[in-house]
Design an enzyme around this catalytic site. Structure first.
Site, PDB file in Angstrom:
ATOM      1  N   ASP A   1       8.291   5.125  -0.036  1.00  0.00           N
ATOM      2  CA  ASP A   1       9.655   4.664   0.290  1.00  0.00           C
ATOM      3  C   ASP A   1       9.736   3.160   0.065  1.00  0.00           C
ATOM      4  OD1 ASP A   1       9.117   3.207   3.097  1.00  0.00           O
ATOM      5  OD2 ASP A   1       7.884   4.996   2.970  1.00  0.00           O
TER       6      ASP A   1
ATOM      7  N   ASP B   1      10.771   1.133   2.456  1.00  0.00           N
ATOM      8  CA  ASP B   1      10.935   0.640   3.825  1.00  0.00           C
ATOM      9  C   ASP B   1      12.441   0.501   4.107  1.00  0.00           C
ATOM     10  OD1 ASP B   1       9.676   0.045   6.256  1.00  0.00           O
ATOM     11  OD2 ASP B   1       9.892  -2.089   5.917  1.00  0.00           O
TER      12      ASP B   1
HETATM   13  N1  LIG Z   1       7.952   2.088   5.498  1.00  0.00           N
HETATM   14  C1  LIG Z   1       6.811   2.340   6.129  1.00  0.00           C
HETATM   15  N2  LIG Z   1       6.396   1.576   7.155  1.00  0.00           N
HETATM   16  C2  LIG Z   1       5.241   1.831   7.789  1.00  0.00           C
HETATM   17  N3  LIG Z   1       4.437   2.859   7.490  1.00  0.00           N
HETATM   18  C3  LIG Z   1       4.816   3.656   6.476  1.00  0.00           C
HETATM   19  N4  LIG Z   1       4.212   4.726   5.934  1.00  0.00           N
HETATM   20  C4  LIG Z   1       4.990   5.165   4.941  1.00  0.00           C
HETATM   21  N5  LIG Z   1       6.096   4.407   4.810  1.00  0.00           N
HETATM   22  C5  LIG Z   1       6.003   3.444   5.763  1.00  0.00           C
END
Ligand SMILES: Nc1ncnc2[nH]cnc12
Ligand SMILES: CSC[C@H]1O[C@H](OP(=O)(O)O)[C@H](O)[C@@H]1O
Length: 287
Positions: free
Chosen positions: A210, A212
């Site tokens: 992703d 974030d």
């Molecule tokens: N955006 C994110 N922040 C923290 N841990 C994660 N693991 C996968 N995506 C994450």
């Protein structure tokens, strides 16, 4: 088990390692409590491997609840000299697209002191070097294995390790980008520190899942979106592990193998007997 066992710690979405043969489920007790789950020992295409799901089967443990000390100690007890960590991470950079692999080489610590991240204490003080927190040789193999599997792989990069379990605020996400960090997760730094103290090589295969919450063109991270990306990339991740274990092996020439040699500052005479006994496996040869 013979020497030169490779440990695999499976993160979010990776709770078992298909393709292992001669498997046994091994319960390991440690002076630091119970590991996340039983270890699965066996071979992967002829290479001795020990697998452990970081959060336990069924994903029962938050990143703060994982007993990292027990997990790493258990690996040591089973003869593991190199650990491959497989992890889900959020991308902090446009070019690290969800579905890409990153092999990070640095960490920034944003944990909050809740987790135990050292084997030292209780009458023994030691300080290992941690400027280069992952094993370069192992990371080179992971990069080569991932590339050979056809993944888009980013070599190097800084992993921000946050406490969680809630994801970051948007302000934090932008702050970490301003640090120049590449990816964010909640687990790997703690493992890397303990692996170094246990003189085990540690390397990371991080799957970007992703953006974030900093990217205006993408929805903010959710468990649903993370799991969707993991599911569609799990075969690739397993293929990378299989390819990696074939490349890794032989005598270690990296500094990880002797990380404790000059680390202990305490006079050996002052170390309490119970502390010494608890650390015999890790430190015995130096005391
Ligand atoms: N955006 C994110 N922040 C923290 N841990 C994660 N693991 C996968 N995506 C994450
Ligand atoms: C399920 S999203 C957050 C979760 O995913 C990562 O886990 P792991 O490092 O074990 O793959 C992240 O660190 C969080 O624990």
């Amino acid at each position: 088990m013979a020497q030169d066992v490779i440990g695999v710690i499976g993160g979010s979405g990776l709770y078992e390692m298909e393709g292992m043969t001669g498997i046994e489920q091994v319960t390991v007790d440690t002076p630091f409590g119970r590991p996340s789950d039983d270890y699965i020992t066996g071979t992967l295409d002829g290479v001795p491997v020990v697998f452990l799901p970081r959060h336990g089967k069924g994903h029962r443990l938050t990143p703060s609840e994982v007993n990292y000390r027990a997990n790493i100690y258990g690996m040591k007890k089973l003869g593991v000299t190199r650990i491959i960590s497989v992890s889900a991470v959020g991308s902090l950079r446009e070019e690290i697209v969800p579905g890409h692999i990153v092999v990070p080489d640095q960490f920034i610590d944003r944990t909050k002191g809740i987790r135990k991240d050292t084997f030292f204490g209780n009458g023994i003080v030691g300080h290992v070097q941690f400027a280069d927190p992952v094993c370069r040789e192992l990371s080179d193999h992971l990069f080569a294995a991932a590339t050979a599997q056809g993944a888009t792989v980013h070599r190097g990069g800084t992993y921000v390790c946050m406490e969680g379990p809630a994801f970051s605020t948007r302000a934090e996400s932008h702050l970490y980008r301003s640090f120049g960090a590449s990816v964010i997760g909640m687990t790997n730094l703690t493992e890397a520190k303990l692996a170094r103290e246990a003189e085990i090589c540690y390397g990371v295969i991080a799957l970007s899942t992703d953006y974030d919450c900093w990217h205006e063109g993408h929805d903010e991270v959710s468990v649903e979106s993370v799991i969707a990306i993991i599911k569609s990339n799990v075969a690739m991740a397993k293929g990378i592990i299989r390819a990696a274990v074939q490349r890794i092996g032989g005598e270690r020439t990296c500094p990880c193998a002797s990380a404790l040699q000059y680390a202990v500052i305490s006079d050996t005479g002052v170390i309490p007997v119970e502390t010494r006994e608890g650390l015999e496996l890790i430190l015995g040869k130096y005391l």
